[in-house]
Scaffold this motif. Structure first.
Motif, PDB file in Angstrom:
ATOM      1  N   TYR A  54       1.325  -3.371   0.428  1.00 27.59           N
ATOM      2  CA  TYR A  54       0.510  -2.976   1.454  1.00 27.59           C
ATOM      3  C   TYR A  54      -0.150  -4.120   2.087  1.00 27.59           C
ATOM      4  N   THR A  93      -1.074  -6.097  -1.435  1.00 28.30           N
ATOM      5  CA  THR A  93      -1.306  -5.356  -2.740  1.00 28.30           C
ATOM      6  C   THR A  93      -0.210  -4.247  -3.126  1.00 28.30           C
ATOM      7  N   THR A  94      -0.207  -3.806  -4.472  1.00 24.79           N
ATOM      8  CA  THR A  94       0.653  -2.719  -4.751  1.00 24.79           C
ATOM      9  C   THR A  94       0.293  -1.430  -4.163  1.00 24.79           C
ATOM     10  N   GLY A  95      -1.042  -1.134  -3.823  1.00 22.18           N
ATOM     11  CA  GLY A  95      -1.528  -0.066  -3.354  1.00 22.18           C
ATOM     12  C   GLY A  95      -2.330  -0.221  -2.031  1.00 22.18           C
ATOM     13  N   SER A  97      -5.585   0.258  -1.718  1.00 23.96           N
ATOM     14  CA  SER A  97      -6.964  -0.158  -1.794  1.00 23.96           C
ATOM     15  C   SER A  97      -6.800  -1.677  -1.912  1.00 23.96           C
ATOM     16  N   THR A  99      -8.625  -3.415  -3.795  1.00 21.17           N
ATOM     17  CA  THR A  99      -8.513  -3.801  -5.258  1.00 21.17           C
ATOM     18  C   THR A  99      -7.258  -3.344  -6.006  1.00 21.17           C
ATOM     19  N   SER A 100      -6.324  -3.053  -5.310  1.00 22.16           N
ATOM     20  CA  SER A 100      -5.008  -2.879  -5.954  1.00 22.16           C
ATOM     21  C   SER A 100      -4.470  -4.328  -6.312  1.00 22.16           C
ATOM     22  N   ARG A 101      -3.396  -4.243  -7.162  1.00 20.32           N
ATOM     23  CA  ARG A 101      -2.808  -5.536  -7.795  1.00 20.32           C
ATOM     24  C   ARG A 101      -2.371  -6.296  -6.743  1.00 20.32           C
ATOM     25  N   ASN A 186       1.475   0.071   5.424  1.00 19.47           N
ATOM     26  CA  ASN A 186       2.330   0.360   4.328  1.00 19.47           C
ATOM     27  C   ASN A 186       3.483  -0.442   4.832  1.00 19.47           C
TER      28      ASN A 186
END
Length: 193
Positions: A54, A93-95, A97, A99-101, A186
């Motif tokens: 993302y 990021t992986t997601g 949000s 705050t995702s990795r 995405n």
């Protein structure tokens, strides 16, 4: 099919000839520059990698990742933002949000390049910072028709694990926050390398 195979064979032959001439003119290679044999082996061992992540493009927030650096003041009746230019340094990021990795950054520019549609011309380097792709990059340059559900932009190159990359990036809007002009995209990256 035979015509396509002939074109690919001709291209690879041309590439080898061009690389051979370059090596003869350039002389010795530095440690970081691949030899002609390294490039031949790389072409023989290409693989397709698919990555999903993302991209967070934050505009009118206290800590923006995308800033307007040029454009026409006010709308002047222009509903497509034609002429506006932004510089971005967006987290990947992986997601969805923030705050995702974190897996990297998308750095580059985009401009509103259509007078009659909401479409961007994007030039982005995706710099990966985790796992086996740490330090590798992918260059994406193309048109993003933001009102379409799924957009596709070409991959035109890469470095590190993605050296000699080609492929495409499919993007869709996961989150749109109209008041702050911020968007989470995405991203599905398909890279032949």
């Amino acid at each position: 099919m035979a015509s396509s195979l002939a074109k690919v064979t001709l291209f690879i032959t041309f590439l080898f000839c061009a690389l051979s001439n370059h090596e003869a003119v350039a002389g010795s290679n530095s440690e970081d520059t691949p030899s002609l044999e390294d490039l031949r082996l790389l072409l023989k061992s290409q693989k397709l990698t698919r990555l999903n992540f993302y991209m967070h493009d934050l505009v009118l927030v206290s800590d923006p990742t995308s800033v307007r650096v040029a454009g026409v003041p006010g709308s002047n009746g222009n509903t497509t933002n034609f002429g506006d230019l932004y510089v971005l340094d967006d987290p990947l990021t992986t997601g969805p949000s923030l705050t995702s990795r974190a897996v990297g950054r998308a750095q580059g520019i985009y401009s509103f390049s259509s007078e009659d549609a909401t479409a961007l011309m994007m030039s982005i380097n995706m710099i990966f910072t985790g796992d086996k792709y740490n330090g590798s990059t992918v260059a994406v340059i193309g048109r993003n028709d933001v009102l379409k559900k799924v957009r596709e932009l070409p991959v035109v190159g890469g470095t590190g694990a993605f050296r000699l990359a080609r492929g495409f990036l499919q993007i869709s809007t996961a989150v749109l926050d109209s008041p702050t002009l911020s968007v989470v995209l995405n991203c599905s990256l398909y890279v032949l390398h």
